[in-house]
Design a protein around this motif. Structure first.
Motif, mmCIF file in Angstrom:
data_model
loop_
_atom_site.group_PDB
_atom_site.id
_atom_site.type_symbol
_atom_site.label_atom_id
_atom_site.label_comp_id
_atom_site.label_asym_id
_atom_site.label_seq_id
_atom_site.Cartn_x
_atom_site.Cartn_y
_atom_site.Cartn_z
ATOM 1 N N ARG A 85 0.819 -1.213 0.000
ATOM 2 C CA ARG A 85 0.000 0.000 0.000
ATOM 3 C C ARG A 85 0.853 1.263 0.000
ATOM 4 N NH1 ARG A 85 -5.149 0.352 3.573
ATOM 5 N NH2 ARG A 85 -5.509 1.898 1.976
ATOM 6 N N SER A 86 2.004 1.187 0.689
ATOM 7 C CA SER A 86 2.874 2.365 0.713
ATOM 8 C C SER A 86 3.980 2.266 -0.317
ATOM 9 C CB SER A 86 3.483 2.533 2.109
ATOM 10 O OG SER A 86 4.176 1.364 2.489
ATOM 11 N N ASP A 87 4.128 1.078 -0.918
ATOM 12 C CA ASP A 87 5.096 0.856 -1.990
ATOM 13 C C ASP A 87 6.534 1.101 -1.525
ATOM 14 O OD1 ASP A 87 5.685 0.045 -4.571
ATOM 15 O OD2 ASP A 87 5.817 2.088 -5.317
ATOM 16 N N TYR A 88 6.842 0.673 -0.318
ATOM 17 C CA TYR A 88 8.233 0.726 0.112
ATOM 18 C C TYR A 88 8.544 -0.396 1.098
ATOM 19 C CZ TYR A 88 6.585 3.517 4.196
ATOM 20 O OH TYR A 88 5.956 3.974 5.307
ATOM 21 N N ALA A 89 9.830 -0.646 1.266
ATOM 22 C CA ALA A 89 10.296 -1.718 2.141
ATOM 23 C C ALA A 89 10.473 -1.195 3.562
ATOM 24 C CB ALA A 89 11.616 -2.280 1.611
#
Length: 835
Positions: A298-302
């Motif tokens: 959903r936030s598109d980050y690790a």
């Protein structure tokens, strides 16, 4: 005394259904996880009354995530009224929005504030300020009261007279002046054993991780996978070098290092390093609970469990940071090498061989340098970047992961949303703004723009002595403040305000209430221009001066983007009349100033957006002009630069001048471009050097004659093939693997393929790597180019280089009234030859 805890992040925890706050403990240098204690739940607002909801939308009440209804009062700024709305509360964020069966979808057309991320919503409602210091009182965070330095408070009190305004200014000063922690952090970089020419795929993660490097203040080292029976002799400047027989154990050691730090830095870690480590660890049989890396779709980050992950790639590619914070020192920021060379003066370790074919010693050197550069990008200039990040978190009210991964429009959006909630204002839907305000009245000159932009007054080409540049201090933020521009005040609903027209448009501005955007931007602009810039110059304490300078730099980033967001369709408060009114008032201000200068007998040579070039103005008239503009427009006009002379070309935004401090100032002239061959760049620099020695008209004329000779000689050397190949080389970095260039083949790619073939003939294995600088010259062969390594000097296409020289020098030669075609044909007439 209780330890200071700095709020870095807020996240929603699906396991306990709560928001969690993550604070940095300055004493223990660890993260403190504080779950919500208020019972806060996700919600949206609707204009339907509870009884209307029950009658018309029964699916809301049968929704598995529905919790309860509450009637609340909100201020509708678009229509200038307070009214009652129904708050629909849910048990989890996905029940509000994010799925096709969410409550937001059920109430489509009757839902407000339904697209705000839950952790942002929590920050607004809990009155949290990310980046600020807190203490814990019975498990509850309490904001630390920050004292404003005496000199800053005095500057504010001298500036602000109204008691209500003074409180607002001091409140912002408390936020900006609060102490900034030095975050304990580690930079991580990985290397993968991929074949030459193959870029590893993080999703497949089918190749071994052969090195993980780490770099921090207290330790540095490389975890290395042993790939042969040779025992490497590894020494690298006190670095810890650990060799592993087993890749799985290497990854476990890497995870242990990462989770021992509260903050982990990467450069492009979201797209490569962390997803690769995650998927590789799963492939090697590690259980999910053993792997600290999580991917957040959903936030598109690790994310890293127990740590904060900052991907510097996204931060440095942020255009606003590149332009306003780092002065355009690098072009795009897409490679670690480009950014570090520009800001640190040191780049990646250069190599010919593929990474998979490096010796252990070479691999250690290469990998460790990457981690070192990543770390030092946050530590140079006394932790400048980390300080900017913390300050911009405070201004935008964004958690550290969101701020470093999103552009300036997201920062400004969040700042304005936060202010809406603090005031009890309804955050409007975009369609409501466009329905009431969405129209422009001027015609754009630039293709793709929706309205008329800034003004540029064409200069008359030539050289002018004793030129003073006057500059509007933060022009657009100034007119936003002075003219009360905001989405709710431009084209307001009050008939009595319609006479308050914006010059050059058919828009009007509200006279009955102060605009939200006008108020906030006005405060930030005043604090930057009249408080922190002054403080940075006047403070006798070096540490304070540096602090104030960092604060004004952070404010500069916000202010320079403050008007443009309202002209972007992607901005949720998109309001074209606000952006159009801002540029119209910018044009109005500069034309008024120009008109006043001419009336006073001061010649105006050139004008561009927010500055005017004045020719030889008497000191007393200059001071009178500055005071007149302040009185009439309520905008500060100040002396920005003083030139001994300025040379204008025929084109806009192109000039060259010698400042009084004998520094040559070049604007827009192509000789400065990085990709210009050294031969032509050096010629350009020699011309500039000659001009910089001219203090008066006589010396200037001698310089012009010398320049004629210089250019003539340079042309002749080209024609006779006397210029070495390395001086004619274009140097371009390869931005993607050669095999991915299928539709078009740029010149540097053609040269890279020639270089690869050349290396193969010499028996040199390895590919031309992404990021490698390709040097090539323009030739008469069928490709039109050749890699420098395979080219001969007699193959050089001199005609093309002469045209490049013409293009590079044309603007300055035109201004000096030197005809390039005359020089090309051999017509060189100088004062010496006439004697």
């Amino acid at each position: 005394m209780k330890p200071l805890l700095y709020l870095l992040s807020v996240k929603y925890n699906g396991r306990d259904g709560k928001a969690h706050m993550y604070f940095y403990d300055e004493d223990t240098h660890t993260l403190v996880d504080v779950p919500d204690h208020t019972g806060h739940l996700p919600y949206l607002l609707t204009d339907l009354k509870p009884e209307e909801l029950i009658a018309q939308y029964p699916d809301v009440f049968t929704h598995k995530g529905f919790n309860r209804l509450e009637v609340v009062e909100k201020y509708d700024a678009l229509n200038d009224r307070w009214f009652l709305m129904t708050k629909v509360e849910a048990l989890d964020p996905l029940s509000i929005g994010g799925t096709q069966k969410s409550i937001r979808e059920i109430l489509r057309g009757h839902a407000w504030e339904a697209k705000i991320k839950y952790h942002h919503c929590y920050i607004y409602d809990a009155n949290l300020i990310p980046g600020m210091p807190y203490t814990l009182e019975n498990g509850k965070p309490k904001l630390v009261d920050t004292k404003v330095p005496e000199e800053i408070e005095k500057l504010i009190r001298d500036l602000v007279k109204e008691k209500r305004d003074l409180a607002e200014y001091l409140s912002w000063a408390q936020i900006l002046n609060a102490p900034i922690p030095r975050l304990r952090r580690v930079a991580i970089d990985i290397e993968v054993d991929s074949p030459p020419g193959i870029v590893p795929n993080p999703e497949k993660a089918d190749r071994a991780v052969i090195a993980v490097s780490y770099y921090s203040d207290d330790r540095k080292g490389v975890l290395l996978l042993k790939r042969s029976n040779d025992i490497p002799k590894l020494e690298q400047n006190d670095a810890e070098i650990t060799v592993f027989e087993n890749e799985k154990e290497l990854l476990q050691a890497a995870f242990k290092i990462m989770t021992s730090y509260p903050v982990v830095l990467t450069f492009n870690g979201d797209n490569f390093d962390l997803p690769y480590l995650l998927n590789r660890a799963l492939k090697l049989g590690l259980r999910e609970e053993e792997i600290p890396i999580e991917w957040s779709p959903r936030s598109d980050y690790a994310e890293i469990k127990g740590s904060i992950h900052i991907d510097l790639y996204k931060f440095f590619t942020n255009k606003s940071m590149r332009v306003y914070a780092f002065g355009n020192k690098y072009r795009e920021g897409r490679t670690l090498d480009e950014v570090s060379m520009a800001l640190l003066g040191i780049g990646k370790v250069k190599h010919e061989e593929a990474i998979s074919e490096m010796t252990p010693e070479r691999l250690v050197e290469y990998s460790l340098r990457d981690a070192e550069l990543t770390y030092k990008l946050t530590s140079f200039n006394n932790d400048l970047v980390m300080k900017l990040i913390i300050l911009m978190m405070r201004i935008s009210k964004l958690p550290i992961e969101d701020l470093t991964r999103h552009n300036i429009s997201a920062w400004i959006r969040n700042m304005l949303y936060y202010e809406h909630r603090q005031r009890g204002w309804l955050i409007p839907n975009l369609e409501d703004i466009l329905r009431l305000k969405g129209q422009t009245s001027t015609k754009a000159i630039i293709k793709g723009k929706k309205y008329l932009g800034a003004i540029v007054i064409n200069p008359k080409p030539g050289v002018y002595f004793n030129v003073v540049v006057v500059d509007f201090a933060s022009l657009y933020p100034s007119v936003i403040k002075t003219w009360n521009l905001s989405y709710e005040t431009v084209r307001c609903q009050h008939k009595e305000c319609m006479e308050n027209r914006v010059p050059g448009t058919n828009h009007w501005v509200c006279k009955k209430r102060r605009g939200l955007m006008s108020e906030i931007i006005g405060i930030l602009r005043d604090l930057r221009v009249y408080v922190y810039k002054k403080g940075a110059k006047s403070s006798k304490n070096e540490e304070e001066r540096q602090q104030y300078d960092v604060i004004q730099s952070a404010l500069k980033v916000f202010l320079n983007a403050s008007y443009g967001v309202f002209g972007s369709e992607a901005f949720p408060l998109y309001c074209p009349p606000v952006a159009e009114s801002t540029t119209a008032l910018g044009r109005y201000s500069i034309l008024k100033t120009m008109q006043k200068a001419v009336e006073m007998g001061i010649p105006v040579l050139y004008g561009d957006t927010d500055s005017l070039f004045l020719w030889n103005p008497p000191q007393e008239k200059l001071e009178e002009l500055l005071q007149n503009i302040l009185n009439e427009l309520q905008i500060d006009l100040s002396i920005d630069k003083e030139y001994l002379w300025v040379v204008f070309s025929k084109r806009k935004k192109n000039y060259l001048g010698l400042l009084k401090e004998r520094k040559v100032d070049i604007k827009g002239l192509t000789g400065k471009k990085r990709n210009t061959p050294d031969y032509i760049k050096n010629l350009f620099n020699e011309i500039v050097e000659d001009l910089s020695e001219a203090d008066n008209v006589s010396e200037f004329e001698k310089s012009v004659d010398k320049i004629r000779d210089l250019v003539f000689t340079a042309i002749q050397r080209l024609k006779k093939h006397e210029v070495p190949l390395d001086q004619l080389a274009f140097k371009v970095a390869l931005t993607k693997p050669l095999k991915e260039y299928t539709k078009t083949t740029p010149q540097h790619v053609k040269a890279a393929r020639q270089l690869l073939e050349y290396r193969s003939k010499l028996g040199i294995s390895g590919n031309v790597e992404v990021g490698e600088i390709i040097a090539y010259v323009k030739t008469r062969n069928k490709d039109g180019v050749k890699a420098v390594q395979v080219a001969r000097i007699d193959e050089v296409d001199n005609d093309k280089y002469i045209e490049i020289m013409r293009t590079t020098l044309q603007q300055i030669l035109d201004a000096l009234e030197i005809d390039f075609d005359d020089l090309l044909s051999g017509k060189v007439i100088t004062l010496e030859k006439l004697v």
